[in-house]
Design a protein around this motif. Sequence first.
Motif, mmCIF file in Angstrom:
data_model
loop_
_atom_site.group_PDB
_atom_site.id
_atom_site.type_symbol
_atom_site.label_atom_id
_atom_site.label_comp_id
_atom_site.label_asym_id
_atom_site.label_seq_id
_atom_site.Cartn_x
_atom_site.Cartn_y
_atom_site.Cartn_z
ATOM 1 N N GLY A 113 -29.224 -49.128 78.239
ATOM 2 C CA GLY A 113 -29.620 -47.728 78.351
ATOM 3 C C GLY A 113 -28.477 -46.774 78.088
ATOM 4 N N LYS A 114 -27.300 -47.110 78.586
ATOM 5 C CA LYS A 114 -26.122 -46.264 78.361
ATOM 6 C C LYS A 114 -25.807 -46.161 76.872
ATOM 7 C CE LYS A 114 -21.162 -46.183 79.465
ATOM 8 N NZ LYS A 114 -20.083 -46.903 80.207
ATOM 9 N N SER A 115 -25.887 -47.301 76.180
ATOM 10 C CA SER A 115 -25.623 -47.310 74.743
ATOM 11 C C SER A 115 -26.629 -46.436 73.997
ATOM 12 C CB SER A 115 -25.700 -48.751 74.219
ATOM 13 O OG SER A 115 -25.566 -48.785 72.821
ATOM 14 N N LYS A 116 -27.903 -46.519 74.367
ATOM 15 C CA LYS A 116 -28.931 -45.728 73.690
ATOM 16 C C LYS A 116 -28.754 -44.233 73.958
ATOM 17 C CE LYS A 116 -32.618 -49.177 73.339
ATOM 18 N NZ LYS A 116 -34.018 -49.517 73.681
ATOM 19 N N VAL A 117 -28.431 -43.884 75.202
ATOM 20 C CA VAL A 117 -28.247 -42.469 75.543
ATOM 21 C C VAL A 117 -27.013 -41.911 74.839
ATOM 22 C CG1 VAL A 117 -27.709 -40.857 77.414
ATOM 23 C CG2 VAL A 117 -29.490 -42.590 77.733
ATOM 24 N N ASN A 118 -25.951 -42.692 74.778
ATOM 25 C CA ASN A 118 -24.756 -42.228 74.059
ATOM 26 C C ASN A 118 -25.069 -41.972 72.584
ATOM 27 O OD1 ASN A 118 -22.662 -41.989 75.979
ATOM 28 N ND2 ASN A 118 -22.364 -44.201 76.023
ATOM 29 N N GLN A 119 -25.896 -42.833 71.993
ATOM 30 C CA GLN A 119 -26.273 -42.636 70.592
ATOM 31 C C GLN A 119 -27.113 -41.381 70.428
ATOM 32 O OE1 GLN A 119 -25.265 -44.572 67.842
ATOM 33 N NE2 GLN A 119 -26.050 -42.730 66.861
ATOM 34 N N ILE A 120 -28.014 -41.121 71.364
ATOM 35 C CA ILE A 120 -28.830 -39.899 71.332
ATOM 36 C C ILE A 120 -27.945 -38.660 71.416
ATOM 37 C CG2 ILE A 120 -30.496 -38.539 72.665
ATOM 38 C CD1 ILE A 120 -31.829 -41.241 73.426
ATOM 39 N N ILE A 121 -26.928 -38.707 72.301
ATOM 40 C CA ILE A 121 -26.012 -37.573 72.463
ATOM 41 C C ILE A 121 -25.198 -37.356 71.195
ATOM 42 C CG2 ILE A 121 -23.998 -36.743 73.739
ATOM 43 C CD1 ILE A 121 -25.137 -38.209 76.209
#
Length: 445
Positions: A429-437
């Motif tokens: 989840g952290k990886s996906k949110v960082n990519q979204i940001i």
Amino acid sequence: MKTFHKGGVHPNDHKLNADAPAQILTYDGPLCIMVSQHLGAPSVPIVKRGDKVKRGQPLTENTAFVGSVVHAPVSGLIQNVSEAPDTGNFARPAIFIQPEGDESEDFIVDDPTLNREIRLSPGEIIERIKAMGIVGLGGACFPTHVKLSIPKDCKAEYLLINGVECEPFLIDDYRLMLDKPDEILVGIHILMKALSVQKAIIGIEANKPKAIALLKEKAAAYAGITVEALKMKYPQGAEKQLVKALTGREVPSGKLPVHAGCVIQNVGTCFAVYEAVQKHKPLTERLVTVTGPCVESPRNFWVKIGTPVSALVEACGGLPENTGKIVAGGPMMGKALPHLNLPVTKGLSALLLLPEEQAHRRAAEHCIRCGKCVEACPMGLEPYLLHAAVRNQRMDLCERHHITDCIECGCCQYTCPSFRPLLDTLRLGKSKVNQIIRNRNTPHQ
């Protein structure tokens, strides 16, 4: 005794080979040098098949600010520039060297005599560290010269030295503090000069009394350096937790320690900085621990970067028959290796061999809403909530509840009585949110 106060756990430390002096691993076979061994922009090879290289010669270049380079650990012949598997078994650019002779670059000083006189200016120190390929040896491999380049809106007041080594089984930092204390202290003074700070604090957990006593005695001869014994608590070596334990300051959410006036370096990095600045030696070898309940003879080795990990296992009596898993690093934050045909890199601190009975997870059960993961999280997050949000693809909820503050320490999973894969899910989840940001902040044409 000082510590951080939010969350944390206290697993058995399992320091099996704490009293084993470091040995030099002799290996004369071909070396595999991964082209990029740092966090940041990838490097580019500057050698080709058939080239002859000397020990200490640069093998790659990197023009990015957040970047680093690698150097030849031996003199020899470039056999190939192609690809090799990394710890995730993905093919990555690599350089293969067949050792020949023992020629080194003329600038390298092999004299072991301690050199305390720091002749370089702060700017020259940072450039030397960059040129010698020094990265953080605490695990992340973040380029050291970048950490020393303080943003204009920040001011460094403290240099904090991480000698905590709170991860179970790991012992290489402890051995380094016992074996190379003066070099570490000179390295700290070099970093203090580069940062223009007057205070440095070495944090060491209380289960290392010999290192605490030795460095306290030695530090008396070095202005501005003090040693603090810390309460045993995991993950005390994490940057934000170390800042809190040693200074009482809080690092704001989404910010770095420098925003709280602190710069953190690992003791291994301090030694590498000493070697780079005072001896002009690139980072071409490191201390690696080989340990585990089933290891016949746990040991600590000085190893050339690029040496196959199989050579370390063989030097400790070979792979035990009941080995179920080999982990690069410790049991809390380490990564299971797919096989032994992998090279030692700058970021490899340990090989942990686990027996079959300790190598497998128990089947996950339903969450019982006990709240233990919340109590254990040192960042004040709600892992059970984030776990559910990730599984339901609610990345907006993950971002709102600060999943990017997760330091991936594994405390939540360690305490979960239902054996739920909290850490794995939060990492995803952290990886996906960082990519979204990143996508949100990237200008679109």
